[in-house]
Design a protein around this motif. Sequence first.
Motif, short mmCIF file in Angstrom:
data_model
loop_
_atom_site.label_atom_id
_atom_site.label_comp_id
_atom_site.label_asym_id
_atom_site.label_seq_id
_atom_site.Cartn_x
_atom_site.Cartn_y
_atom_site.Cartn_z
N SER A 329 52.98 4.14 4.03
CA SER A 329 53.75 3.03 3.47
C SER A 329 52.78 2.07 2.80
O SER A 329 51.57 2.11 3.04
CB SER A 329 54.50 2.30 4.59
OG SER A 329 53.58 1.64 5.44
N GLU A 330 53.30 1.19 1.97
CA GLU A 330 52.42 0.29 1.22
C GLU A 330 51.59 -0.60 2.15
O GLU A 330 50.39 -0.79 1.94
CB GLU A 330 53.24 -0.59 0.27
CG GLU A 330 52.38 -1.44 -0.65
CD GLU A 330 53.19 -2.15 -1.73
OE1 GLU A 330 52.64 -3.06 -2.36
OE2 GLU A 330 54.36 -1.78 -1.92
N SER A 331 52.21 -1.12 3.20
CA SER A 331 51.48 -2.01 4.10
C SER A 331 50.42 -1.25 4.91
O SER A 331 49.31 -1.73 5.10
CB SER A 331 52.44 -2.73 5.05
OG SER A 331 53.14 -1.80 5.86
N ALA A 332 50.76 -0.04 5.36
CA ALA A 332 49.79 0.76 6.10
C ALA A 332 48.64 1.19 5.19
O ALA A 332 47.48 1.19 5.60
CB ALA A 332 50.47 1.99 6.71
N ALA A 333 48.97 1.54 3.94
CA ALA A 333 47.93 1.90 2.98
C ALA A 333 46.99 0.73 2.74
O ALA A 333 45.77 0.89 2.69
CB ALA A 333 48.57 2.35 1.67
N GLN A 334 47.57 -0.47 2.61
CA GLN A 334 46.75 -1.65 2.37
C GLN A 334 45.81 -1.91 3.55
O GLN A 334 44.63 -2.23 3.35
CB GLN A 334 47.64 -2.87 2.13
CG GLN A 334 46.89 -4.13 1.70
CD GLN A 334 46.17 -3.93 0.38
OE1 GLN A 334 46.71 -3.36 -0.55
NE2 GLN A 334 44.94 -4.41 0.30
N ALA A 335 46.31 -1.76 4.76
CA ALA A 335 45.48 -1.98 5.95
C ALA A 335 44.33 -0.97 6.00
O ALA A 335 43.19 -1.33 6.32
CB ALA A 335 46.34 -1.88 7.21
N GLU A 336 44.62 0.28 5.69
CA GLU A 336 43.58 1.32 5.70
C GLU A 336 42.54 1.06 4.61
O GLU A 336 41.33 1.19 4.83
CB GLU A 336 44.22 2.69 5.50
CG GLU A 336 43.29 3.86 5.70
CD GLU A 336 42.87 4.03 7.15
OE1 GLU A 336 41.66 3.85 7.42
OE2 GLU A 336 43.73 4.33 7.99
#
Length: 499
Positions: A329-336
């Motif tokens: 997801s966009e938020s998980a991608a951003q965190a990674e």
Amino acid sequence: MSADSHPTLPPVRLHSDAELARDALGAPLFARAVRLARWAGPDTRVGVGGELATDQLPEAAALLGLDTADADSAGYASQAWRVAVDTGLVDVTEPEDDGGEGDEERFGTAAPGEDLALVTSGAPGDVLGLWLAALDTVLADAAVPDLDDLVDALDAGGEIDFDRLDWNPGREADFLDGVLANLYLLTVTEGGAADEPVPLPVLAASMVVPDDMGEPTDAVLEQVSDAMMRLDDQFRQLEPIGLVEFRPVDEELMAEADGPLEPEAASAASAGSAADDEDVSRYGMVRLTPLGLYGIRARMLEAGVDAPAVGELAEKGADALLDAVSFYSESAAQAEIEQWLAGRELPAAAAELLAAARGDDEGGPLRRLRCQQALAPAGPEAEPAVRSVLDDPELGGLARVWLAERGVSDVPAPDPEMVFWLTVDTIAAQLAADGETEELPLLMETLTAHHTGFFEQVWRVEHPATAYVLEAMGRLHPDKKTAKEARKAAFKARSRRPA
């Protein structure tokens, strides 16, 4: 833990090993096991299976601070001892076989195990390893029928009639594993439970009601009700090891039903149609703790399930990063991405990301979208790397957008071919990331409105997704006339590509 149910899962955000190890040491059942391991010594007597002698259980219960007047205290002490033995916190020497001679009961001995030292001097990973072994023991116990069911299943000779009990150990273990996998999925999925507890009926229904069933039958609702009560008992057992936070089914609710819950009540709760949140909570609520998320993920990994965690790509290359986060997801991608960037010099990291974003394969558009996301917060340090790809046919459009957003004035204008290529790439990426969302038609309308003769030019674009994107525009564009033009352009694009 079955590896078939969820072969690929969204990434989970885990606490640090140090935090998780503190949680493990604070779990009531694990803490009791440690205390009994320290208590074990020359006077400790154990039976054939390593279980603590019955007459020592009151002393063990008192040591644990349990109310010895409570009939359940001996059972709690026995469970803690079993965890201590199974995890290696205690070493037992079982009684020797005397060949059946004599009536006197024989006992073995127990002493603190070598692994007990890991509790105070081991690394966090050592403590978590002990806790995972304890979790295995508790899960195995939770899959066993309760005592009342066992008593009811005794035959005339005092042996358990397993056919009458209708208990299959493998089936019960698989059921509990499936429940925990579903709870994990509900927790880590974007828009899922996250830190919110899950109603017990919802969890029960996820295991019983077929996905393609519309209105559940009475028979299925009865199964949901039975599964709820099973889970109520099992989560009571799993809470002391720190796996879950659990609010049991309201006993008054069961008293009002004068026995098992009515199927209709379970159905209303599982569908979320109870009067309010308080009513739903009466049917039981469960939430995986941070330690529980760690534990279920560890079991999934052991079973071969792909269960990623945010941060595990920090030491990987940009190609591995973009390939993986393309499906986050966009938020998980951003965190990674943020964790990946944190350990790198930005100019080199930007160049590596841009190089990894190239490619005319099916995943290329989404890699470029994630690359754009990764570079979005970057400052002037990334500019040299971005400028270096201005003439790249795949990255030149991305580079111009990045520079324009920062107000750079000397950015060369893109040629029409690059504009249309970027348009196709952008829509292809959005389709791959989120599917046919409500926002996508608006994006399509905006793009076509800004270009006269858009479809006459775009079908000629040398991009592997051109026909696919045009077909999507033919389905989704809000203007019927424009949608028709898109379908014609898609046909032309398909006709010019070699079979």
